[in-house]
Write a protein that holds these residues in place. Structure first.
Motif, PDB file in Angstrom:
ATOM      1  N   PRO A  36      30.961  40.632  38.560  1.00  0.00           N
ATOM      2  CA  PRO A  36      31.855  39.830  37.724  1.00  0.00           C
ATOM      3  C   PRO A  36      32.005  38.427  38.283  1.00  0.00           C
ATOM      4  O   PRO A  36      31.769  38.189  39.471  1.00  0.00           O
ATOM      5  CB  PRO A  36      33.186  40.590  37.834  1.00  0.00           C
ATOM      6  N   SER A  37      32.402  37.495  37.446  1.00  0.00           N
ATOM      7  CA  SER A  37      32.828  36.194  37.942  1.00  0.00           C
ATOM      8  C   SER A  37      34.258  36.325  38.454  1.00  0.00           C
ATOM      9  O   SER A  37      35.050  37.094  37.915  1.00  0.00           O
ATOM     10  CB  SER A  37      32.787  35.148  36.818  1.00  0.00           C
ATOM     11  N   LEU A  38      34.583  35.559  39.481  1.00  0.00           N
ATOM     12  CA  LEU A  38      35.904  35.634  40.108  1.00  0.00           C
ATOM     13  C   LEU A  38      36.593  34.283  40.044  1.00  0.00           C
ATOM     14  O   LEU A  38      35.946  33.237  40.162  1.00  0.00           O
ATOM     15  CB  LEU A  38      35.773  36.095  41.559  1.00  0.00           C
ATOM     16  N   PHE A  39      37.914  34.319  39.876  1.00  0.00           N
ATOM     17  CA  PHE A  39      38.684  33.096  39.676  1.00  0.00           C
ATOM     18  C   PHE A  39      40.005  33.163  40.440  1.00  0.00           C
ATOM     19  O   PHE A  39      40.546  34.242  40.681  1.00  0.00           O
ATOM     20  CB  PHE A  39      39.034  32.920  38.184  1.00  0.00           C
ATOM     21  N   TRP A  40      40.503  31.986  40.778  1.00  0.00           N
ATOM     22  CA  TRP A  40      41.889  31.816  41.163  1.00  0.00           C
ATOM     23  C   TRP A  40      42.531  30.841  40.186  1.00  0.00           C
ATOM     24  O   TRP A  40      42.004  29.739  39.957  1.00  0.00           O
ATOM     25  CB  TRP A  40      42.025  31.275  42.595  1.00  0.00           C
ATOM     26  N   TYR A  41      43.642  31.292  39.603  1.00  0.00           N
ATOM     27  CA  TYR A  41      44.449  30.447  38.737  1.00  0.00           C
ATOM     28  C   TYR A  41      45.787  30.179  39.429  1.00  0.00           C
ATOM     29  O   TYR A  41      46.266  31.001  40.217  1.00  0.00           O
ATOM     30  CB  TYR A  41      44.728  31.130  37.395  1.00  0.00           C
ATOM     31  N   VAL A  42      46.392  29.061  39.077  1.00  0.00           N
ATOM     32  CA  VAL A  42      47.702  28.711  39.633  1.00  0.00           C
ATOM     33  C   VAL A  42      48.671  28.437  38.481  1.00  0.00           C
ATOM     34  O   VAL A  42      48.290  27.868  37.450  1.00  0.00           O
ATOM     35  CB  VAL A  42      47.595  27.493  40.586  1.00  0.00           C
ATOM     36  N   GLN A  43      49.894  28.893  38.668  1.00  0.00           N
ATOM     37  CA  GLN A  43      50.942  28.692  37.659  1.00  0.00           C
ATOM     38  C   GLN A  43      52.135  28.012  38.323  1.00  0.00           C
ATOM     39  O   GLN A  43      52.837  28.624  39.138  1.00  0.00           O
ATOM     40  CB  GLN A  43      51.366  30.020  37.056  1.00  0.00           C
ATOM     41  N   THR A  48      32.578  43.318  50.674  1.00  0.00           N
ATOM     42  CA  THR A  48      33.961  43.761  50.838  1.00  0.00           C
ATOM     43  C   THR A  48      34.738  43.683  49.532  1.00  0.00           C
ATOM     44  O   THR A  48      35.956  43.924  49.516  1.00  0.00           O
ATOM     45  CB  THR A  48      34.690  42.906  51.897  1.00  0.00           C
ATOM     46  N   THR A  49      34.062  43.372  48.448  1.00  0.00           N
ATOM     47  CA  THR A  49      34.681  43.165  47.117  1.00  0.00           C
ATOM     48  C   THR A  49      35.966  42.355  47.235  1.00  0.00           C
ATOM     49  O   THR A  49      37.043  42.759  46.772  1.00  0.00           O
ATOM     50  CB  THR A  49      34.941  44.497  46.382  1.00  0.00           C
ATOM     51  N   SER A  50      35.845  41.192  47.875  1.00  0.00           N
ATOM     52  CA  SER A  50      37.026  40.363  48.110  1.00  0.00           C
ATOM     53  C   SER A  50      36.785  38.923  47.680  1.00  0.00           C
ATOM     54  O   SER A  50      35.643  38.462  47.565  1.00  0.00           O
ATOM     55  CB  SER A  50      37.421  40.407  49.582  1.00  0.00           C
ATOM     56  N   PHE A  51      37.894  38.221  47.472  1.00  0.00           N
ATOM     57  CA  PHE A  51      37.855  36.801  47.071  1.00  0.00           C
ATOM     58  C   PHE A  51      39.158  36.177  47.562  1.00  0.00           C
ATOM     59  O   PHE A  51      39.984  35.713  46.797  1.00  0.00           O
ATOM     60  CB  PHE A  51      37.713  36.705  45.551  1.00  0.00           C
ATOM     61  N   HIS A  52      39.329  36.139  48.871  1.00  0.00           N
ATOM     62  CA  HIS A  52      40.573  35.671  49.468  1.00  0.00           C
ATOM     63  C   HIS A  52      40.717  34.162  49.339  1.00  0.00           C
ATOM     64  O   HIS A  52      39.765  33.414  49.578  1.00  0.00           O
ATOM     65  CB  HIS A  52      40.635  36.048  50.953  1.00  0.00           C
ATOM     66  N   LEU A  53      41.921  33.723  49.028  1.00  0.00           N
ATOM     67  CA  LEU A  53      42.209  32.298  48.875  1.00  0.00           C
ATOM     68  C   LEU A  53      42.743  31.732  50.187  1.00  0.00           C
ATOM     69  O   LEU A  53      43.620  32.342  50.804  1.00  0.00           O
ATOM     70  CB  LEU A  53      43.249  32.083  47.772  1.00  0.00           C
ATOM     71  N   GLU A  54      42.219  30.585  50.603  1.00  0.00           N
ATOM     72  CA  GLU A  54      42.649  29.966  51.849  1.00  0.00           C
ATOM     73  C   GLU A  54      42.868  28.468  51.667  1.00  0.00           C
ATOM     74  O   GLU A  54      42.211  27.833  50.836  1.00  0.00           O
ATOM     75  CB  GLU A  54      41.599  30.172  52.947  1.00  0.00           C
ATOM     76  N   LYS A  55      43.806  27.952  52.470  1.00  0.00           N
ATOM     77  CA  LYS A  55      43.998  26.503  52.559  1.00  0.00           C
ATOM     78  C   LYS A  55      44.446  26.187  53.973  1.00  0.00           C
ATOM     79  O   LYS A  55      45.344  26.856  54.500  1.00  0.00           O
ATOM     80  CB  LYS A  55      45.016  25.996  51.549  1.00  0.00           C
ATOM     81  N   GLY A  56      43.851  25.180  54.554  1.00  0.00           N
ATOM     82  CA  GLY A  56      44.117  24.889  55.950  1.00  0.00           C
ATOM     83  C   GLY A  56      45.498  24.307  56.224  1.00  0.00           C
ATOM     84  O   GLY A  56      46.076  24.547  57.283  1.00  0.00           O
ATOM     85  N   PHE A  61      48.771  27.299  57.672  1.00  0.00           N
ATOM     86  CA  PHE A  61      47.548  27.845  57.101  1.00  0.00           C
ATOM     87  C   PHE A  61      47.906  28.948  56.108  1.00  0.00           C
ATOM     88  O   PHE A  61      48.784  29.762  56.359  1.00  0.00           O
ATOM     89  CB  PHE A  61      46.663  28.419  58.215  1.00  0.00           C
ATOM     90  N   LEU A  62      47.213  28.948  54.999  1.00  0.00           N
ATOM     91  CA  LEU A  62      47.488  29.918  53.941  1.00  0.00           C
ATOM     92  C   LEU A  62      46.304  30.850  53.734  1.00  0.00           C
ATOM     93  O   LEU A  62      45.150  30.399  53.654  1.00  0.00           O
ATOM     94  CB  LEU A  62      47.774  29.202  52.619  1.00  0.00           C
ATOM     95  N   THR A  63      46.611  32.144  53.624  1.00  0.00           N
ATOM     96  CA  THR A  63      45.646  33.123  53.140  1.00  0.00           C
ATOM     97  C   THR A  63      46.352  34.024  52.138  1.00  0.00           C
ATOM     98  O   THR A  63      47.411  34.564  52.449  1.00  0.00           O
ATOM     99  CB  THR A  63      45.079  34.010  54.263  1.00  0.00           C
ATOM    100  N   ILE A  64      45.765  34.177  50.974  1.00  0.00           N
ATOM    101  CA  ILE A  64      46.245  35.153  49.991  1.00  0.00           C
ATOM    102  C   ILE A  64      45.079  36.092  49.717  1.00  0.00           C
ATOM    103  O   ILE A  64      44.022  35.670  49.229  1.00  0.00           O
ATOM    104  CB  ILE A  64      46.705  34.500  48.678  1.00  0.00           C
ATOM    105  N   ASN A  65      45.290  37.357  50.050  1.00  0.00           N
ATOM    106  CA  ASN A  65      44.209  38.337  49.908  1.00  0.00           C
ATOM    107  C   ASN A  65      44.041  38.807  48.471  1.00  0.00           C
ATOM    108  O   ASN A  65      45.018  38.992  47.741  1.00  0.00           O
ATOM    109  CB  ASN A  65      44.477  39.544  50.807  1.00  0.00           C
ATOM    110  N   CYS A  66      42.785  39.016  48.103  1.00  0.00           N
ATOM    111  CA  CYS A  66      42.449  39.516  46.770  1.00  0.00           C
ATOM    112  C   CYS A  66      41.228  40.417  46.894  1.00  0.00           C
ATOM    113  O   CYS A  66      40.217  40.014  47.475  1.00  0.00           O
ATOM    114  CB  CYS A  66      42.155  38.369  45.813  1.00  0.00           C
ATOM    115  N   THR A  67      41.333  41.623  46.380  1.00  0.00           N
ATOM    116  CA  THR A  67      40.182  42.507  46.289  1.00  0.00           C
ATOM    117  C   THR A  67      40.036  42.978  44.849  1.00  0.00           C
ATOM    118  O   THR A  67      41.004  42.990  44.092  1.00  0.00           O
ATOM    119  CB  THR A  67      40.331  43.729  47.215  1.00  0.00           C
TER     120      THR A  67
END
Lengths: 110, 115
Positions: free
Chosen positions: A31-38, A70-78, A18-24
């Motif tokens: 604002p609009s919030l995004f996750w980008y991958v490189q 919580t001004t958060s946008f945490h990324l998760e993947k099971g 399981f993955l969690t990457i925290n973002c605040t």
């Protein structure tokens, strides 16, 4: 000012973990919030986005929920795969500018 | 469909030499255009953005400049490169159709090494 803070990497996981990457974030208004991958040696690709509070963005098994309280946008993947190995960037869009966090490197081992 | 092209993909330049990186967007009109830099092991820093021809906003003082001679062309330049200019440069565009919430679309990047 506007800013984004991500958990530091690198993050190393075994396949199917399981993955969690925290973002605040810090910003006025909504604002609009995004996750980008490189992926290695490439540019950035949009992974998912959310444009208002309580929105959930999802794509390729990844999810993130816009939490205004919580001004958060945490990324998760099971269940991560080796092919998910990449650098992940959290970002906010405000005033026409996209502001990025520092990025979190994810390495998934078979 | 819209596409974005950046070139050159890789560049090795001596200190003090000039630089020109070019970015063009196809399939859209009047996009917002951006230059970002990614230094080794660090996040992305917004360098310049443009909302129209000849309109350039600089985000940080530096040794670089940007120009937008045509609607879908964005050029990053330097007269004399410094070692600290090394990095991965990314061009991006954002269409007006996305409104205030529209995401940015990125090119494949240009890797600059200054020796």
């Amino acid at each position: 000012g506007n800013s984004v803070t991500q958990m530091e990497g690198p993050v190393t996981l075994s396949e199917e973990a399981f993955l969690t990457i925290n973002c605040t974030y810090t910003a006025t208004g909504y604002p609009s919030l995004f996750w980008y991958v490189q992926y290695p040696g490439e540019g950035l690709q949009l992974l998912l986005k959310a444009t208002k509070a309580d929105d959930k963005g999802s794509n390729k098994g990844f999810e993130a929920t816009y939490r205004k309280e919580t001004t958060s946008f945490h990324l998760e993947k099971g269940s991560v795969q080796v092919s998910d190995s990449a650098v992940y960037f959290c970002a906010l869009l405000k005033g026409g500018k996209l502001i990025f966090g520092q990025g979190t490197e994810l390495s998934v081992k078979p | 469909s819209q596409t974005i092209h950046q070139w050159p993909a890789t560049l090795v330049q001596p200190v003090g030499s000039p630089l020109s990186l070019e970015c063009t967007v196809e399939g859209t009109s009047n996009p917002n255009l951006y230059w970002y830099r990614q230094a080794a092991g660090r996040g992305l820093q917004l360098l310049f953005y443009s909302v129209g021809i000849g309109q350039i906003s600089s985000e940080v003082p530096q040794n670089l400049s940007a120009s937008r001679p045509q609607d879908r062309q964005f050029i990053l330049s330097s007269k004399k490169l410094l070692l600290s200019d090394s990095g991965f440069y990314l061009c991006a565009w954002r269409g007006l159709a996305g409104g205030l919430t529209g995401e940015l679309f990125f090119g494949e990047g240009s890797r600059l090494t200054v020796l």
